[in-house]
Design an enzyme around this catalytic site. Structure first.
Site, PDB file in Angstrom:
ATOM      1  N   MET A  72      46.488 -14.523 -20.377  1.00 39.09           N
ATOM      2  CA  MET A  72      46.790 -13.261 -21.050  1.00 39.09           C
ATOM      3  C   MET A  72      45.655 -12.260 -20.831  1.00 39.09           C
ATOM      4  O   MET A  72      45.879 -11.073 -20.531  1.00 39.09           O
ATOM      5  CB  MET A  72      46.997 -13.507 -22.536  1.00 39.09           C
ATOM      6  N   TYR A  81      47.896 -17.792 -15.338  1.00 38.00           N
ATOM      7  CA  TYR A  81      48.650 -19.020 -15.533  1.00 38.00           C
ATOM      8  C   TYR A  81      49.112 -19.090 -16.983  1.00 38.00           C
ATOM      9  O   TYR A  81      48.298 -19.051 -17.905  1.00 38.00           O
ATOM     10  CB  TYR A  81      47.785 -20.238 -15.202  1.00 38.00           C
ATOM     11  N   PHE A 111      44.031 -19.391 -17.848  1.00 39.88           N
ATOM     12  CA  PHE A 111      45.197 -20.137 -18.324  1.00 39.88           C
ATOM     13  C   PHE A 111      45.466 -19.828 -19.798  1.00 39.88           C
ATOM     14  O   PHE A 111      44.547 -19.762 -20.602  1.00 39.88           O
ATOM     15  CB  PHE A 111      44.966 -21.634 -18.133  1.00 39.88           C
ATOM     16  N   SER A 112      46.744 -19.652 -20.147  1.00 39.97           N
ATOM     17  CA  SER A 112      47.200 -19.421 -21.523  1.00 39.97           C
ATOM     18  C   SER A 112      46.524 -18.167 -22.083  1.00 39.97           C
ATOM     19  O   SER A 112      46.715 -17.082 -21.530  1.00 39.97           O
ATOM     20  CB  SER A 112      46.940 -20.655 -22.377  1.00 39.97           C
ATOM     21  N   SER A 113      45.726 -18.268 -23.128  1.00 39.39           N
ATOM     22  CA  SER A 113      45.034 -17.076 -23.613  1.00 39.39           C
ATOM     23  C   SER A 113      44.184 -16.467 -22.503  1.00 39.39           C
ATOM     24  O   SER A 113      44.061 -15.245 -22.384  1.00 39.39           O
ATOM     25  CB  SER A 113      44.153 -17.420 -24.817  1.00 39.39           C
TER      26      SER A 113
END
Length: 292
Positions: free
Chosen positions: A140, A159, A135-137
């Site tokens: 990425m 995500y 999720f998020s970082s």
């Protein structure tokens, strides 16, 4: 911190069993000194699958372990969970680092791959069933790992992430917390995005990971366009075109985007959903092929 968006700790069946989230100190090449935590359920399946689960900025292995129901599914289905943790860059993954964006060169990415190899050797895990989510970082970094190490990961689920090499493409060496160009929805042609992936492992001609991209349409931190750009990237890499939208999947506020026949690439966009993990574990594990 991004992790403050996660609502509470989730009680899992792991609490009642002997299995626990354990740190592994020596697991192989680790150029950025990230940390490895592993959850091996008591009833480990023969030749178990592995899921690498990546925390967001400001998070940790323990918080992400508590942040989803994946440990209880591991108990029921016998797969291994690896929770990498980074103490660097305000606990953000080095998604802008050319080393992580190049196969075999270094960075956080190589450290994570070392964790996978450790788990395969130590626990007899199935090298053909290694998956990554975050999720998020962490989302990425999911795209980074899928792009730089297609030979390691069978499938990924990102995500609230951004395309592989997006921060490099924004021409900045700054970490996510400083440089917002990419997270605001940097747009590039699909082939250019695809070239970032192909250039991360020149000459690679093997299969590519199946990808699932999930994003909230009310996300003001990592803009929804980032999800659309990631789908453009993987559509080009996987050679599958958008075919249709399916509303109400997996629930009312979500719309599924299907590429090709849906077996290689899918997107999910949530109406009114902000910067939240939005992990539907059953949907995720079906995508990985770990449950029916």
């Amino acid at each position: 911190m991004l992790f403050k968006t996660i609502v509470g700790a989730v009680a899992t069946a792991a609490t009642c069993l002997g299995a626990s989230l354990d740190r592994v100190f020596f697991f192989g090449q680790n150029p950025t000194n990230i940390r490895m935590y592993i959850y091996v359920p008591d009833n480990l399946a023969p030749n178990p699958a592995i899921i690498v689960a990546l925390h967001p900025c400001g998070g940790s292995a323990r918080q992400w372990f508590d942040g989803t129901n994946l440990p209880s599914y591991a108990d029921s289905n016998g797969f291994i969970l690896i929770y990498p943790s980074t103490p660097n860059q305000s606990n953000c993954w080095d998604v802008q680092n050319p080393d992580s964006l190049t196969h075999g060169r270094g960075g956080d990415a190589l450290g994570v791959v070392s964790m996978v190899n450790y788990a395969i050797d130590r626990h007899g895990a199935d090298r053909a069933r290694v998956y990554v989510m975050g999720f998020s970082s962490g989302g990425m970094m999911t795209n980074v790992l899928a792009g730089s190490y297609p030979d390691v990961f069978e499938a990924g689920a990102a995500y609230s992430g951004v395309p592989h090499a997006c921060f490099f493409g924004a021409r900045s060496a700054m970490p996510f917390s400083i440089n917002q160009t990419c997270a605001q929805g940097l747009q590039k042609p699909a082939q250019e995005w695809g070239n970032f992936v192909r250039n991360s492992y020149p000459g690679y001609a093997g299969r590519r990971p199946r990808m699932q991209i999930t994003h909230g349409l009310a996300d003001s931190l990592v803009r929804p366009q980032c999800g659309y750009e990631a789908l453009k990237q993987w559509s080009d890499v996987l050679g599958v075109a958008f075919t249709r939208n399916v509303t109400g999947v997996p629930s009312t506020e979500w719309t599924q985007q299907v590429y090709g026949d849906g077996t290689q690439l899918q997107g999910f966009f949530g109406e009114g959903v902000g910067h939240l993990p939005s992990v539907n574990e059953a949907q995720l594990l079906r995508w990985f092929g770990l449950i029916n």
